[in-house]
Scaffold this active site. Structure first.
Site, PDB file in Angstrom:
ATOM      1  N   ASP A  42      10.298  -7.336  -2.288  1.00 24.68           N
ATOM      2  CA  ASP A  42       9.099  -7.819  -1.598  1.00 24.68           C
ATOM      3  C   ASP A  42       8.976  -9.315  -1.870  1.00 24.68           C
ATOM      4  OD1 ASP A  42       6.144  -8.501  -1.217  1.00 24.68           O
ATOM      5  OD2 ASP A  42       6.141  -6.412  -0.575  1.00 24.68           O
TER       6      ASP A  42
ATOM      7  N   ASN B  12      -5.599  -7.317  -0.920  1.00 20.45           N
ATOM      8  CA  ASN B  12      -4.650  -6.215  -1.078  1.00 20.45           C
ATOM      9  C   ASN B  12      -5.240  -5.040  -1.871  1.00 20.45           C
ATOM     10  OD1 ASN B  12      -2.061  -8.635  -1.813  1.00 20.45           O
ATOM     11  ND2 ASN B  12      -2.614  -7.804   0.184  1.00 20.45           N
ATOM     12  N   LEU B  13      -6.224  -5.322  -2.715  1.00 25.79           N
ATOM     13  CA  LEU B  13      -6.547  -4.376  -3.783  1.00 25.79           C
ATOM     14  C   LEU B  13      -7.172  -3.072  -3.300  1.00 25.79           C
ATOM     15  CD1 LEU B  13      -7.861  -6.743  -6.607  1.00 25.79           C
ATOM     16  CD2 LEU B  13      -5.534  -5.970  -6.132  1.00 25.79           C
TER      17      LEU B  13
ATOM     18  N   ASP C 144       5.265  -3.631   5.653  1.00 27.20           N
ATOM     19  CA  ASP C 144       4.353  -3.813   6.780  1.00 27.20           C
ATOM     20  C   ASP C 144       4.993  -4.801   7.750  1.00 27.20           C
ATOM     21  OD1 ASP C 144       2.114  -3.764   8.417  1.00 27.20           O
ATOM     22  OD2 ASP C 144       1.053  -5.295   7.261  1.00 27.20           O
TER      23      ASP C 144
ATOM     24  N   ARG D 134      -6.190  -1.063  -1.129  1.00 32.81           N
ATOM     25  CA  ARG D 134      -5.190  -0.044  -0.801  1.00 32.81           C
ATOM     26  C   ARG D 134      -3.934  -0.143  -1.672  1.00 32.81           C
ATOM     27  NH1 ARG D 134      -4.578  -4.365   2.366  1.00 32.81           N
ATOM     28  NH2 ARG D 134      -2.516  -5.020   3.107  1.00 32.81           N
TER      29      ARG D 134
ATOM     30  N   CYS E 134      -1.661  -4.402   9.612  1.00 32.97           N
ATOM     31  CA  CYS E 134      -2.782  -4.357   8.673  1.00 32.97           C
ATOM     32  C   CYS E 134      -3.619  -5.622   8.769  1.00 32.97           C
ATOM     33  CB  CYS E 134      -2.258  -4.171   7.255  1.00 32.97           C
ATOM     34  SG  CYS E 134      -1.456  -2.572   6.987  1.00 32.97           S
TER      35      CYS E 134
ATOM     36  N   GLY F 236       0.787  -1.224   0.000  1.00 33.46           N
ATOM     37  CA  GLY F 236       0.000   0.000   0.000  1.00 33.46           C
ATOM     38  C   GLY F 236       0.815   1.268   0.000  1.00 33.46           C
TER      39      GLY F 236
END
Length: 330
Positions: A58, A66-67, A126, A69, A181, A37
């Site tokens: 990553d 996930n989509l 995150d 944000r 999150c 995000g």
């Protein structure tokens, strides 16, 4: 370089930025840790502004959750590695920018390789373990770090290391409650605001704007629609602190304690025993660990940190932490 003459005209027209700012970005090399995000606005603005090279790290694949944000991705991207999809989408935004996708989890064992040839590190992960690992390396290497975090409706963005104090100087201890999150949720627009701040701070550092964002923290409360900020230029570096290591850094003579529950997902490690932070708080480390470095392993690093705090009260200070992750290719 294939830039059209007018591509960067609007940013170069800003008096405090000018063509020198655009040229500084063109020559810049940046590491972005995390492709979620926060990275969505960071990548779009840095790629749009013409930052010359971006290495994106990553380990995960795109999930439907996930989509809301992580706005770089589309439904057709679900299941693809985040770094691959992000690099592909950003390649259509600006062909001037070289993007190097690295599908791996950032940890101390990877830090030197990932940071060795860049001018700036952006922590968009995150993962507080990745954040501390990045800060520890940047402090030692003299690299500027822009680190940010958002949980729920609140977040922060700050400039650390290089000529400023590290993340540990501002946050030396683990909070009593540490959200994420996954557990506490997050709203997309709040992530977008903080990610945009991160991109602006990055541009300021790369173009040597004054005043520098290094040594400054900005907080945002989306529910109250309020920003606050302060400088921490004189914050002292802590003399002690729990350090994260990578799996590759485990020595054969380390005493490894696995803090995960039976059946908890994650990679296998050669642990001497399985325990909990509560048990270690009550009993200290086992006698068999005397004279050895104690390595505490868990999924995110949170339980390992709390266990290290507990062992310190029993006099055990030769301790290292490992955040193992889920081990899932997701």
């Amino acid at each position: 370089m294939r830039s059209e003459p007018n591509r960067y005209a609007r940013q170069s027209a800003v008096p405090a930025f000018g063509t020198r700012g655009t040229e500084a970005l063109r020559n810049a090399r940046v590491l972005v840790i995390g492709a979620g995000g926060l990275a969505a606005p960071v990548l779009q603005y840095l790629v749009g502004a013409g930052v010359g090279f971006i290495r994106l790290v990553d380990p995960d694949r795109i999930d439907l959750t996930n989509l809301h944000r992580q706005t770089l991705f589309r439904e057709d991207d679900i299941g693809a590695p985040k770094v691959t999809a992000a690099a592909a989408h950003m390649g259509t935004l600006n062909t001037d920018v070289e993007i190097e996708p690295v599908k791996a989890a950032f940890d101390p064992a990877l830090a030197q390789k990932m940071c060795g040839d860049v001018d700036l590190v952006l922590d968009c992960a995150d993962s507080f373990a990745a954040s501390y690992a990045a800060s520890d390396h940047c402090l030692e290497a003299g690299l500027p770090l822009i680190s940010a975090s958002v949980v729920g409706l609140e977040g922060y963005c700050g400039g650390f290391c290089a000529n400023a104090p590290s993340l540990r100087a501002l946050f030396p201890d683990l909070p009593e409650t540490l959200g994420s999150c996954d557990t506490d949720g997050v709203l997309g627009p709040a992530v977008g605001v903080i990610g945009s701040l991160q991109a602006q701070m990055a541009v300021a550092v790369l173009t040597k704007a004054a005043p520098s964002p290094l040594g400054q923290l900005v907080r945002y409360d989306a529910q109250a629609m309020r920003f606050s900020q302060f400088r921490f230029d004189t914050a002292p570096e802590p003399t002690l602190g729990h350090r994260f290591i990578g799996n590759q850094d485990i020595s054969p003579i380390d005493y490894v304690i696995d803090l995960r529950a039976e059946g908890e997902p994650g990679p296998d490690i050669h642990a001497m025993e399985r325990s909990t932070a509560q048990h270690l708080a009550e009993n200290g480390a086992p006698k068999a660990a005397d004279g050895h470095r104690i390595v505490l392993a868990c999924r995110s690093g949170q339980r390992a940190w709390r266990a290290a705090d507990a062992l310190a009260k029993h006099g055990h200070t030769h301790v290292a932490l490992i955040a193992l992750g889920s081990g899932a290719d997701s």
